[in-house]
Scaffold this active site. Structure first.
Site, PDB file in Angstrom:
ATOM      1  N   GLY A  52     -33.529  26.306  -0.297  1.00 42.94           N
ATOM      2  CA  GLY A  52     -32.355  26.713  -0.671  1.00 42.94           C
ATOM      3  C   GLY A  52     -32.436  27.115  -2.230  1.00 42.94           C
ATOM      4  CG  ASP A 131     -22.713  25.712   3.273  1.00 41.81           C
ATOM      5  OD1 ASP A 131     -22.018  25.042   3.007  1.00 41.81           O
ATOM      6  OD2 ASP A 131     -22.911  26.778   3.994  1.00 41.81           O
ATOM      7  CB  THR A 206     -29.469  26.619 -10.078  1.00 40.98           C
ATOM      8  OG1 THR A 206     -28.121  25.831 -10.088  1.00 40.98           O
ATOM      9  CG2 THR A 206     -30.664  25.849  -9.719  1.00 40.98           C
ATOM     10  CD  GLU A 208     -23.448  28.299  -6.433  1.00 39.44           C
ATOM     11  OE1 GLU A 208     -22.541  27.469  -6.591  1.00 39.44           O
ATOM     12  OE2 GLU A 208     -23.353  29.421  -6.069  1.00 39.44           O
TER      13      GLU A 208
END
Length: 235
Positions: A52, A131, A206, A208
């Site tokens: 991911g 997620d 990253t 995120e």
């Protein structure tokens, strides 16, 4: 060569990992042709796996730190994986001696990892800001779950490290509980985490992690070592 712009690769934040997707994958690891993914490929095996990988920030940060190690990002979303591919190609064009050891594949890590990697092949696996699948009925979709840990342990060599990071405290506790209760993983001590040069990148490299920092949130980090197989500890 100019780097790609994320605004041209926008896609939904998450994808259903149990939905039907069309992927190309080898029948077994020996059938995989890695030479088309790494421009200077000399037969080495992929050792770092970012599951991911999002927009590829971790891969880009790790590449110069471990220049002789092949690293691979896996991403299920089409446009996001396209962005990472274009980003890597641009970096390799601009600095071929620095980024020739990273690549990305679009695939479903919950289904096809054993098709790509051999037993004990990997030394580091990353699960960064996955997620959270908040609904209880969707917890089976979480990338860290009891049924998949045996597979991760199979692919990691003894002493290999699993790195996790999330800004969702409930998910952090979920991942820590399942990894801690699995017999082939043990959590790194705080001093071991502090001495690992990779750990600072988990909360700053990253997309995120940068969003979390901008919003004043907290990144929860936990790292686990792959322990020895029971039969290997017997005298």
């Amino acid at each position: 060569m100019e780097l790609p712009q994320k605004k041209f690769y926008r896609q939904r934040a998450h994808s259903n990992p149990l939905a039907d997707h069309t992927f190309d994958y080898p029948t077994d690891p020996s059938s995989m042709d890695w030479s088309k993914h790494y421009p200077s490929y000399k037969g080495d095996k992929v050792r770092f796996l970012d599951i991911g990988c999002g927009y590829g920030g971790l891969l880009v940060s790790l590449a110069p730190l471990y220049p002789s190690t092949l690293m691979l990002g896996l991403e299920i979303r089409v446009k996001v994986s396209d962005y990472v591919q274009d980003r890597i190609q641009a970096l390799q064009h601009n600095e071929p001696n620095t980024y020739s050891n990273i690549a990305v594949l679009r695939t479903n890590a919950m289904k096809y990892l054993p098709n790509f990697f051999e037993k004990g092949q990997l030394t580091k696996m990353f699960f960064l800001f996955p997620d959270p699948h908040f609904k209880k009925t969707k917890h089976k979709w979480r990338i860290i779950n009891s049924s998949l840990l045996a597979e991760y342990a199979y692919l990691l060599q003894e002493g290999g490290i699993v790195y996790t990071a999330t800004d969702v405290e409930d998910l952090h506790e979920w991942m820590v509980e399942r990894l801690s209760s699995f017999p082939l993983f043990e959590r790194l001590s705080p001093s071991e985490e502090c001495s690992d040069p990779v750990v600072p990148l988990l909360s700053e490299s990253t997309e995120e992690s940068k969003k979390v920092a901008r919003s004043g949130g907290k990144a929860y980090i936990a790292c686990f070592r792959r322990t020895a197989d029971p039969q290997n500890t017997l005298s």
